[in-house]
Scaffold this motif. Structure first.
Motif, PDB file in Angstrom:
ATOM      1  N   MET A   1       0.842  -1.199   0.000  1.00 47.49           N
ATOM      2  CA  MET A   1       0.000   0.000   0.000  1.00 47.49           C
ATOM      3  C   MET A   1       0.873   1.243   0.000  1.00 47.49           C
ATOM      4  N   LYS A   2       0.450   2.239  -0.766  1.00 49.17           N
ATOM      5  CA  LYS A   2       1.181   3.502  -0.836  1.00 49.17           C
ATOM      6  C   LYS A   2       0.448   4.565  -0.030  1.00 49.17           C
ATOM      7  N   MET A   3       1.226   5.477   0.554  1.00 46.31           N
ATOM      8  CA  MET A   3       0.655   6.560   1.343  1.00 46.31           C
ATOM      9  C   MET A   3       0.942   7.905   0.673  1.00 46.31           C
ATOM     10  N   VAL A   4      -0.068   8.760   0.645  1.00 48.19           N
ATOM     11  CA  VAL A   4       0.099  10.133   0.171  1.00 48.19           C
ATOM     12  C   VAL A   4      -0.212  11.049   1.335  1.00 48.19           C
ATOM     13  N   VAL A   5       0.779  11.856   1.748  1.00 46.98           N
ATOM     14  CA  VAL A   5       0.616  12.773   2.878  1.00 46.98           C
ATOM     15  C   VAL A   5       0.454  14.188   2.341  1.00 46.98           C
ATOM     16  N   ILE A   6      -0.629  14.831   2.732  1.00 53.37           N
ATOM     17  CA  ILE A   6      -0.915  16.188   2.262  1.00 53.37           C
ATOM     18  C   ILE A   6      -0.783  17.158   3.436  1.00 53.37           C
ATOM     19  N   SER A   7       0.130  18.115   3.298  1.00 54.01           N
ATOM     20  CA  SER A   7       0.397  19.058   4.382  1.00 54.01           C
ATOM     21  C   SER A   7       0.425  20.479   3.836  1.00 54.01           C
ATOM     22  N   SER A   8       0.610  21.426   4.731  1.00 59.59           N
ATOM     23  CA  SER A   8       0.716  22.829   4.328  1.00 59.59           C
ATOM     24  C   SER A   8       1.338  23.631   5.462  1.00 59.59           C
ATOM     25  N   PRO A   9       2.139  24.655   5.123  1.00 59.53           N
ATOM     26  CA  PRO A   9       2.666  25.528   6.166  1.00 59.53           C
ATOM     27  C   PRO A   9       1.621  26.510   6.690  1.00 59.53           C
ATOM     28  N   LYS A  10       0.435  26.516   6.085  1.00 59.03           N
ATOM     29  CA  LYS A  10      -0.627  27.432   6.517  1.00 59.03           C
ATOM     30  C   LYS A  10      -1.942  26.665   6.637  1.00 59.03           C
ATOM     31  N   SER A  11      -2.781  27.122   7.540  1.00 62.61           N
ATOM     32  CA  SER A  11      -4.105  26.519   7.680  1.00 62.61           C
ATOM     33  C   SER A  11      -5.032  27.041   6.582  1.00 62.61           C
ATOM     34  N   GLU A  12      -6.141  26.350   6.372  1.00 62.68           N
ATOM     35  CA  GLU A  12      -7.147  26.745   5.374  1.00 62.68           C
ATOM     36  C   GLU A  12      -6.535  26.908   3.986  1.00 62.68           C
ATOM     37  N   SER A  13      -5.617  26.025   3.629  1.00 63.10           N
ATOM     38  CA  SER A  13      -4.933  26.143   2.336  1.00 63.10           C
ATOM     39  C   SER A  13      -5.595  25.330   1.232  1.00 63.10           C
ATOM     40  N   MET A  89       0.163   3.535   9.450  1.00 61.61           N
ATOM     41  CA  MET A  89      -0.238   2.236   8.914  1.00 61.61           C
ATOM     42  C   MET A  89      -0.796   1.316   9.997  1.00 61.61           C
ATOM     43  N   GLN A  90      -0.322   1.478  11.231  1.00 64.47           N
ATOM     44  CA  GLN A  90      -0.814   0.641  12.327  1.00 64.47           C
ATOM     45  C   GLN A  90      -2.295   0.852  12.613  1.00 64.47           C
ATOM     46  N   SER A  97      -3.938  -4.159   2.652  1.00 64.06           N
ATOM     47  CA  SER A  97      -2.662  -4.028   1.951  1.00 64.06           C
ATOM     48  C   SER A  97      -2.818  -3.438   0.556  1.00 64.06           C
ATOM     49  N   GLU A  98      -4.057  -3.411   0.059  1.00 56.76           N
ATOM     50  CA  GLU A  98      -4.309  -2.879  -1.268  1.00 56.76           C
ATOM     51  C   GLU A  98      -4.887  -1.475  -1.179  1.00 56.76           C
ATOM     52  N   GLY A  99      -4.612  -0.658  -2.213  1.00 63.01           N
ATOM     53  CA  GLY A  99      -5.166   0.679  -2.267  1.00 63.01           C
ATOM     54  C   GLY A  99      -4.158   1.745  -1.876  1.00 63.01           C
ATOM     55  N   VAL A 100      -4.678   2.919  -1.555  1.00 61.42           N
ATOM     56  CA  VAL A 100      -3.841   4.068  -1.202  1.00 61.42           C
ATOM     57  C   VAL A 100      -4.383   4.702   0.076  1.00 61.42           C
ATOM     58  N   PHE A 101      -3.480   5.104   0.931  1.00 62.25           N
ATOM     59  CA  PHE A 101      -3.824   5.730   2.208  1.00 62.25           C
ATOM     60  C   PHE A 101      -3.486   7.217   2.104  1.00 62.25           C
ATOM     61  N   ILE A 102      -4.513   8.079   2.104  1.00 66.44           N
ATOM     62  CA  ILE A 102      -4.312   9.528   2.058  1.00 66.44           C
ATOM     63  C   ILE A 102      -4.383  10.070   3.477  1.00 66.44           C
ATOM     64  N   GLY A 118      10.414   7.348  -1.872  1.00 62.39           N
ATOM     65  CA  GLY A 118       9.110   7.651  -2.457  1.00 62.39           C
ATOM     66  C   GLY A 118       8.323   6.438  -2.904  1.00 62.39           C
ATOM     67  N   SER A 119       8.871   5.244  -2.736  1.00 61.16           N
ATOM     68  CA  SER A 119       8.167   4.045  -3.194  1.00 61.16           C
ATOM     69  C   SER A 119       6.964   3.725  -2.318  1.00 61.16           C
ATOM     70  N   LYS A 120       7.056   4.046  -1.026  1.00 65.51           N
ATOM     71  CA  LYS A 120       5.948   3.767  -0.108  1.00 65.51           C
ATOM     72  C   LYS A 120       5.127   5.013   0.212  1.00 65.51           C
ATOM     73  N   MET A 121       5.754   6.185   0.157  1.00 68.05           N
ATOM     74  CA  MET A 121       5.068   7.393   0.605  1.00 68.05           C
ATOM     75  C   MET A 121       5.491   8.593  -0.237  1.00 68.05           C
ATOM     76  N   GLN A 122       4.503   9.402  -0.604  1.00 73.96           N
ATOM     77  CA  GLN A 122       4.763  10.660  -1.294  1.00 73.96           C
ATOM     78  C   GLN A 122       4.160  11.791  -0.474  1.00 73.96           C
ATOM     79  N   CYS A 123       4.869  12.915  -0.404  1.00 75.71           N
ATOM     80  CA  CYS A 123       4.385  14.077   0.343  1.00 75.71           C
ATOM     81  C   CYS A 123       4.014  15.193  -0.616  1.00 75.71           C
ATOM     82  N   VAL A 124       2.867  15.815  -0.345  1.00 76.03           N
ATOM     83  CA  VAL A 124       2.386  16.938  -1.140  1.00 76.03           C
ATOM     84  C   VAL A 124       2.192  18.120  -0.202  1.00 76.03           C
ATOM     85  N   SER A 125       2.803  19.255  -0.532  1.00 74.48           N
ATOM     86  CA  SER A 125       2.609  20.472   0.268  1.00 74.48           C
ATOM     87  C   SER A 125       1.734  21.447  -0.510  1.00 74.48           C
TER      88      SER A 125
END
Length: 333
Positions: A1-13, A89-90, A97-102, A118-125
């Motif tokens: 399973m792959k994880m995509v983490v979405i973050s931002s240095p500011k709220s309400e972005s 993941m815990q 094990s299948e799909g994507v975890f956002i 980046g094979s298991k996790m990608q980060c997006v800001s």
């Protein structure tokens, strides 16, 4: 399973909007797990993902996760990628094990260190647009402080898109994938419920239409053209008219109108109420005059809730039409 983490240095972005876009635009029929960390100002219900992220989505509770000093990298603003990945993941249900975890990451003062392949996790800001981004040196300074390899510059005024695109193309040492998201019109629409609440309006008719979107507003003053022709110019609209102008109100009811906003604090005459009810038009009564009502609506639009299924649907279509989905497709390849 792959994880995509979405973050931002500011709220309400616009992190949740981007999460919905990734799920709907890229994942399609894949299983989507969605969780969020420390978004103190908003609590998601478990029905949220299925409504916005798609039928194959499932909410994951991450509220018990915390980070200790041992989870941090060399400085105290970056969380070690492996620790972050394993803790999230815990919390997945069963042995998924299948799909994507956002994961929507709500810290504005911390980032995930990019110490992985980046094979298991990608980060997006997600960066809300700022005028300084059109200065290449200032944009470089901003990007230098972001560890994520994928950047979304969100809510860019349409007249600035071309200029910003040219600036980004001149970045010689660009190691990040950068995509520009214009400030699409679909996010300026309001539900009738938002209008009623923002104007402290009294419902005369149509309280059950509180989730219906209004995309246009027309003021029913003294139009130069015939009133019906004037109102026919726009669909999905709310008409703002003085309560003592039943002629204007009746003209608007001959066209595709979602909501009638009566200013001045008086009730509509019985015939107007009858026609509005027959046509399924919501009627709101406000105590403000017309100018005050318009001014307040402008403020309500600026703070409108973008997390509405129809808005997200339109957003996805806009991205498809613009062929601006390359970054999101890269995330999962």
């Amino acid at each position: 399973m792959k994880m995509v983490v979405i973050s931002s240095p500011k709220s309400e972005s616009g992190k949740t909007t981007i999460a919905a876009l990734i799920a709907r635009l890229v994942l399609k029929e894949e299983k989507v797990f969605y969780g969020e960390l420390l978004l103190k100002n908003r609590k998601q219900s478990e029905s949220f993902p299925k409504e916005l992220l798609g039928k194959n989505s499932q909410f994951v509770d991450l509220s018990d996760i915390s980070f200790k000093n041992s989870d941090l990298s060399d400085n105290d603003t970056k969380i070690q990628a492996d620790n972050f990945f394993n803790k999230c993941m815990q919390n997945l249900p069963g042995k998924s094990s299948e799909g994507v975890f956002i994961v929507e990451f709500g810290f504005t003062d911390k980032q995930i260190s990019e110490d992985h392949d980046g094979s298991k996790m990608q980060c997006v800001s997600v960066l809300p647009y700022d005028n300084i981004f059109c200065d290449i040196d200032k944009l470089k300074e901003v990007l230098k402080n972001i560890s994520a390899k994928n950047i979304v510059i969100n809510k860019v005024p349409k007249y600035r898109v071309k200029t910003l695109d040219q600036i980004i193309s001149k970045l010689k040492d660009k190691i990040q994938n950068i995509v520009i998201i214009p400030d699409y019109d679909c996010f300026s629409s309001l539900t009738i419920g938002e209008i009623a609440k923002g104007l402290n309006a009294e419902w005369i008719l149509g309280e059950g239409k509180d989730d219906v979107l209004v995309r246009n507003f027309l003021i029913g003053g003294n139009p130069m053209d015939k009133a019906v022709d004037y109102f026919e110019r726009m669909k999905d609209k709310a008409v703002i008219a003085r309560a003592d102008r039943p002629d204007i109100q009746m003209a608007s009811l001959e066209t595709e109108t979602e909501c009638l906003i009566l200013t001045g604090g008086n009730d509509p005459i019985e015939y107007v109420q009858h026609e509005a009810e027959k046509n399924g038009v919501a009627v709101l009564k406000v105590n403000y005059d017309t100018n005050q009502t318009v001014s307040r609506l402008e403020s309500i639009i600026e703070n409108s809730n973008i997390l509405h299924k129809e808005k997200i649907d339109e957003f996805v279509q806009e991205i498809l039409i613009s062929n601006n989905s390359a970054l999101f497709e890269k995330l999962l390849t």
